[in-house]
Structures are given as structure tokens and as C-alpha cells.
Design a protein around this motif. Structure first.
Motif, PDB file in Angstrom:
ATOM      1  N   LEU A  58    -100.610   3.172 110.695  1.00 42.68           N
ATOM      2  CA  LEU A  58    -101.604   1.565 111.075  1.00 42.68           C
ATOM      3  C   LEU A  58    -101.949   2.120 112.339  1.00 42.68           C
ATOM      4  N   ALA A 101     -95.864  -2.409 113.866  1.00 39.11           N
ATOM      5  CA  ALA A 101     -96.185  -1.489 113.659  1.00 39.11           C
ATOM      6  C   ALA A 101     -94.991  -0.426 113.798  1.00 39.11           C
ATOM      7  N   GLY A 134    -103.852  -5.643 109.090  1.00 38.93           N
ATOM      8  CA  GLY A 134    -104.439  -5.456 110.481  1.00 38.93           C
ATOM      9  C   GLY A 134    -103.979  -6.425 111.301  1.00 38.93           C
TER      10      GLY A 134
END
Length: 421
Positions: A304, A322, A419
Motif C-alpha cells: 500500500l 497501512a 488508498g
């Protein structure tokens, strides 16, 4: 919450036995769930059976609920030969003691009668080749049980604690698993009432018969005693190439750009209600490690490129860091309403129909065969007629079990990870 109750709980937990480290259940086992009116409520028994059918379908366990209101351990010992043995169980859970304590302070006569009844059950089941998960009784509620006597819950919970220790000793002496229902319920009750208030009933409005919250605690204690590991599945998503992988029971259909479609034949356990409703299951979760120990559907995300990400599971979206996603988040714990909620409820309902029939089958029909006494041995025609009725009713119950299994259909669901800065 009174300090004396907290102190009483701390003393008990220091001596409480642990949970099973090895699995008790094997593929194809026949599990009998035995107990008094709390069992006959058909809540913890439904939770156990639904959990086994939906979360562990690969075990192919068949269950039967034998609860009988007002019963004590010696009472079941007197009917088990007729009611239970012909079903050929391989695993039996017992939950007696609430009535055995006679709703007064503990004395040695109470303990001796309970111990003798429990020994008879354990010895007969061992002879039949069945493993007994020896359960302790639960608790009475520290608020709703008292009815004007502010100390009586302590008196009776002390009685139930004694009986629970007898059950634990019996399990240890026979090298059998023990379900610490009392200790688990007491720990959750103390924690829940400290947060939600004394009026939050853990052992029900009458102080004895729990709502769904208390029954979830009971189901947890028995499932843990059966050594189930709670690993429902793991979905691993690599955002570097967009590919996802899934463990057994789950199949990745498509994975692209953080969007994954999966088909699952194993469900997570699903909960209902709000954070204060004692008649539903969700409110007890902050005070019971059900999701941590028994209900882990894990999502792990690698590569990520942003500090956090939005995760959409079904129709709900939540944001995680994350680090959280790299370590793995438990979808079953983070998303109460999810794509499995309605399919899970259908299985739970079907189990309820089945267990309702089992109560009728035992209490209205099969147990009455005991009234024939020695005639069943001396009268071959009567014995043959009884055998026909038993086979017919068992066949109906087997069909109900098949309907439960058929209700556990594969669930296709969507997961997206996006994200965010």
C-alpha cells in the motif's frame, strides 16, 4: 458494581482451568448438547450448531439439542439410556448445576448429589465411546436475580462456583475437556456491568435465563473447550500486482486494481443488535474475545503506497492505516453488517426450526418409552413398534439436518481497498 463481586471474580479466575489446546471434534462427529431449561432456551445450542455448520462445514458435524427445563444432573442420568444413547453421540456437552444448587447457599449434600449425577453421565458416555465436554453451570445475574436482597447473587454464585469446580475436577480426573461457563460468564458480566451499568442483564431479566448476549458467552465457552481455532480464512491482497489469494474455504474469482471478488463456503459468525441490547449478541462483544478467538476472517494488504486506505466490505466502508492492513484486520470484527449477515441468519433460523422439533421429539415422544419399563424387553411386538417410531422420528430429524446443511450456500462477495492520503 460492588467491589466484593469483583474481588470474588478475581479469586475465581486465578484457579480457573484453561481452554482445550487440541481439537475435540473430528469429521463426521455427532454432537449432543445436554442441559436444563437454559439449554432448552435453544440459544447457545443454536449458536454452537450454526457456528459448526456455517463456520466449520468441513467438519460435517451433526448436532442434537437435549435441553429439559428444571432438570438436574441426576435427572438426565435417569433418562440418558432411553433418550440419548440410541442417537449414538460421539461428543456430548453438559450444562447442569443451576437447578442442582437448589437456589440456596452451598452445602456438602448439594455438592455430593451433583457430583454423583455428573459421574453417572460421564461414566455412561465413556462406556458408549463418547467424549464429554464437562460444562460448569453459568451464573445468576448480579442485579436482576436479587429482587430486594442485595447479597443473594453472591450467595448463589458462590454455590454455582463450587459446582463448577466439581465439574472441572471431574473433567480433569477423566482426562476430558472442561467448559468453564461460570468463569467466562462471570468475567464478562463484571466487565459489561462496569461499562454499561448494573441494569445491563447478562443472565437475563429473571437473573437465571440469559438473553442472546449471555448465551453467546456460553457458546464461546463450549466452542473453546472443543478446541476450535477460529481461523475462518485469510485474504491476502498484493497491491503491487493487484493479485489476491485466499485460504481454504474461499476462492478468488477476480482481482484487479484493489477490487476483489470472492466466493466463500465458510462464513464468519455474524452478530445482531446495538451496543446496549442484552437480547441480541453484539452488545457483549467488547467484553468477550469471541472474534479474536473464534471468528477471524483476516484481510492482509501489502504494498500500500498511501498512509491509509478505505476498505469496502459489501456495502460498508471503513478506513484503516497501512500498518493495520499490513498486519491484517479482522473483517468479521470490523464490519458487523456484511455480505454474510443475511445468509448466516438463514442458517440460524433453519437450525432453530430443527432444534424446536428436537424438543418436541424428546419431551413429547421418545422419553415416554421409559414408561413401558421391562415390557420393552419381554414384548417383541411392542419393542418393534417403538423401534419404528424412533426410526421415523430420527429420519425426520436427519432430514432437518440436511436442510440446515443445504442452507449453507456459497456466498459471493466484493472487497475493495482504495488508498487515501
Amino acid at each position: 458494581m460492588r467491589n466484593v463481586l469483583c474481588g470474588f471474580m478475581c479469586l475465581f479466575l486465578l484457579a480457573a482451568p484453561g481452554f482445550a489446546e487440541q481439537p475435540v471434534l473430528k469429521k463426521g462427529d455427532r454432537l449432543a448438547i445436554v442441559g436444563d431449561s437454559i439449554t432448552e432456551q435453544k440459544l447457545y445450542s443454536k449458536f454452537i450448531e450454526t457456528y459448526l455448520q456455517a463456520c466449520y462445514p468441513q467438519l460435517e458435524v451433526q448436532c442434537f439439542q437435549y435441553g429439559w427445563g428444571g432438570e438436574r444432573a441426576p435427572g438426565f442420568a435417569s433418562r440418558m439410556e432411553n433418550d440419548l444413547i440410541p442417537w449414538h453421540p460421539t461428543v456430548v456437552t453438559t450444562c447442569y448445576g443451576m437447578n442442582d444448587g437448589s437456589y440456596r447457599a452451598y452445602d456438602d449434600n448439594i455438592g455430593a448429589a451433583y457430583a454423583e449425577g455428573m459421574k453417572q453421565i460421564v461414566n455412561r458416555m465413556k462406556t458408549a465411546g463418547a467424549t464429554v465436554v464437562v460444562g460448569s453451570p453459568g451464573v445468576v445475574d448480579s442485579q436482576t436475580w436479587n429482587r430486594g436482597n442485595p447479597d443473594f447473587d453472591q450467595v448463589y454464585n458462590d454455590n454455582l462456583r463450587h459446582l463448577g469446580q466439581i465439574a472441572a475436577d471431574l473433567a480433569r480426573e477423566n482426562q476430558l475437556p472442561h467448559a468453564d461457563v461460570f468463569g467466562t460468564m462471570m468475567k464478562s458480566m463484571v466487565a459489561a456491568k462496569a461499562k454499561l451499568g448494573d441494569e445491563y442483564a447478562v443472565a437475563g431479566g429473571d437473573g437465571v435465563h440469559p438473553g442472546a448476549n449471555g448465551h453467546l458467552i456460553m457458546a464461546y465457552a463450549f466452542l473453546r473447550a472443543m478446541g476450535l481455532d477460529g481461523a475462518i480464512g485469510t485474504i491476502s491482497l498484493d497491491l503491487a500486482d493487484g493479485q489476491a489469494q485466499a485460504t481454504e474455504g474461499h476462492r478468488v474469482i477476480e482481482s484487479k486494481d484493489g477490487a476483489v471478488q470472492i466466493e466463500s463456503v465458510r462464513y464468519p459468525f455474524c452478530f445482531t443488535g446495538d451496543d446496549k441490547d442484552a437480547n441480541q449478541t453484539a452488545s457483549i462483544l467488547p467484553f468477550l474475545p469471541f472474534n479474536q478467538d473464534l471468528n477471524r476472517l483476516i484481510l492482509k494488504v501489502s504494498h500500500l503506497k498511501t498512509p491509509s486506505a478505505e476498505v469496502t466490505f459489501g456495502t460498508e466502508t471503513r478506513t484503516f492505516t497501512a500498518d493495520q492492513l499490513t498486519s491484517g484486520i479482522n473483517l468479521a470484527a470490523e464490519f458487523q453488517h456484511n455480505p454474510f449477515s443475511e445468509p448466516f441468519q438463514r442458517v440460524l433460523n433453519e437450525v432453530g426450526h430443527k432444534q424446536n422439533y428436537e424438543t418436541f421429539m424428546i419431551k413429547n415422544m421418545l422419553t415416554n418409552f421409559r414408561s413401558f419399563g421391562d415390557s420393552l424387553n419381554s414384548d417383541s411386538e411392542l419393542r418393534a413398534a417403538v423401534d419404528v417410531i424412533r426410526r421415523k422420528m430420527t429420519a425426520v430429524n436427519d432430514e432437518a439436518h440436511s436442510k440446515v446443511k443445504a442452507t449453507v450456500q456459497p456466498v459471493t462477495w466484493n472487497l475493495t481497498v482504495k488508498g487515501v492520503q
